[in-house]
Design a protein around this motif. Structure first.
Motif, PDB file in Angstrom:
ATOM      1  N   CYS A   1       0.930  -1.254   0.109  1.00  0.00           N
ATOM      2  CA  CYS A   1      -0.609   0.061  -0.365  1.00  0.00           C
ATOM      3  C   CYS A   1       0.904   1.609  -0.170  1.00  0.00           C
ATOM      4  O   CYS A   1       0.731   2.476  -0.704  1.00  0.00           O
TER       5      CYS A   1
ATOM      6  N   ALA B   1      -9.516   2.658   2.167  1.00  0.00           N
ATOM      7  CA  ALA B   1      -8.811   1.454   2.894  1.00  0.00           C
ATOM      8  C   ALA B   1      -9.048   1.347   4.738  1.00  0.00           C
ATOM      9  O   ALA B   1      -9.084  -0.132   4.686  1.00  0.00           O
TER      10      ALA B   1
ATOM     11  N   LEU C   1     -10.546  -2.853   4.668  1.00  0.00           N
ATOM     12  CA  LEU C   1      -8.898  -3.349   4.775  1.00  0.00           C
ATOM     13  C   LEU C   1      -9.106  -3.048   6.128  1.00  0.00           C
ATOM     14  O   LEU C   1      -9.859  -3.863   6.675  1.00  0.00           O
TER      15      LEU C   1
ATOM     16  N   ALA D   1      -3.601  -0.697   6.541  1.00  0.00           N
ATOM     17  CA  ALA D   1      -3.519  -0.221   5.593  1.00  0.00           C
ATOM     18  C   ALA D   1      -3.847   1.252   4.847  1.00  0.00           C
ATOM     19  O   ALA D   1      -3.160   1.725   4.008  1.00  0.00           O
TER      20      ALA D   1
END
Lengths: 158, 158
Positions: free
Chosen positions: B41, B80, B84, B88
């Motif tokens: 990332c 993100a 996630l 991240a």
């Protein structure tokens, strides 16, 4: 090529920072998790929990979630909530509190590592979670006593 | 629970060395899980920073992000965080070079609402309404962001 090297360097540095936070955190938790204090914490916090509409039965999943996080503490949370058979409203209150306010140590520390102010993040989050849960439980309590006073009314009367 | 063991209230406690070992191994494992996200990332965002694609998407999100006192590119970190996890999100935030207040703002908002899919699953498995809880998290996150920005602008908090 230089840009790629700098990026990789930055990524590794950030990874190192995160590992330096996470590893001691897990070690400390592992060291202290067996202390009886952890079990008694529920008793101490009972009056506080009543204020947000939660009973003592909810204390283990609540504190597991606050300190460990939903994903890590998932096993304990699911197990305890199913065993104890918390009433649905209390379960929703617990879920709402934990959803907005969990893993507070880890979450806060990783943002502190990249320059954030931990006390502000932590303070506001706790305040909002407590405030929201307390308000909702009071709203339900008020509505329940309201509807028991007049059974056939729609409920929206003051 | 474990009544079969003779020692009084806390039977199955491993010794300190064992706990240190378990903790260290657990910490390493957790770190590795997260670093796997963080490195790619970080590198992708760091290399794309200032590219036409990222600039345009950032420009598109600018009006929304401005409400919270953040630059348009921060929208990627929010995506993100929601889909996630916070690691991240941090990997994306660091290359953006935010100031300390903006980092605190991100920590506050993302601390309340992150990892919605996985944690939504956990919440659902405890038997409560995951949709309601997840929506509540997003609303509370936005409300907290708006208020914290207002406090920052009006009273110089942070």
């Amino acid at each position: 090529m230089d840009a790629l090297l700098t990026s990789v360097g930055g990524a590794l540095l950030l990874s190192l920072k995160l590992a330096i936070i996470i590893i001691p955190l897990v070690v400390v938790f592992e060291l202290f998790r067996y202390l009886p204090v952890f079990r008694r914490i529920g008793t101490v916090c009972e009056p506080l929990m009543q204020g947000v509409g939660l009973s003592r039965q909810a204390s283990l999943p609540l504190f597991t979630g606050i300190f460990l996080g939903i994903a890590y503490g998932a096993g304990i949370i699911i197990q305890v909530t199913q065993e104890k058979k918390l009433p649905p409203r209390e379960l929703l209150l617990l879920a709402l509190f934990l959803a907005t306010c969990h893993a507070v140590i880890e979450d806060t520390l990783i943002f502190v590592a990249v320059g954030g102010n931990g006390w502000q993040m932590l303070g506001i989050r706790l305040f909002l979670a407590v405030g929201m849960t307390a308000m909702l439980s009071r709203f339900w309590a008020a509505r329940r006593s309201d509807s028991s006073h007049n059974q056939e009314g729609g409920g929206g009367r003051s | 629970m474990q009544t079969s063991t003779p020692t009084e209230d806390n039977p199955a406690v491993p010794d300190v060395r064992e706990r240190l070992k378990t903790g260290f191994a657990g910490g390493l494992q957790a770190s590795w899980k997260l670093i796997r996200f963080v490195i790619p990332c970080f590198i992708v965002i760091d290399l794309l920073k200032g590219s036409a694609l990222l600039d345009q998407l950032g420009e598109f999100a600018k009006p929304a992000m401005q409400l919270f006192g953040l630059p348009g590119e921060a929208v990627f970190a929010f995506l993100a965080a929601w889909l996630l996890n916070l690691y991240a999100a941090i990997a994306i935030l660091v290359p953006l070079e935010l100031d300390a207040w903006q980092m605190t703002q991100c920590g506050l908002m993302m601390g309340i609402a992150h990892n919605l899919l996985l944690e939504g699953g956990v919440i659902k498995s405890t038997g409560t309404k995951a949709g309601v809880v997840t929506l509540g998290r997003l609303v509370l996150s936005f409300a907290a962001g708006l208020m914290f920005f207002a406090a920052h602008r009006l009273f110089g908090v942070g």
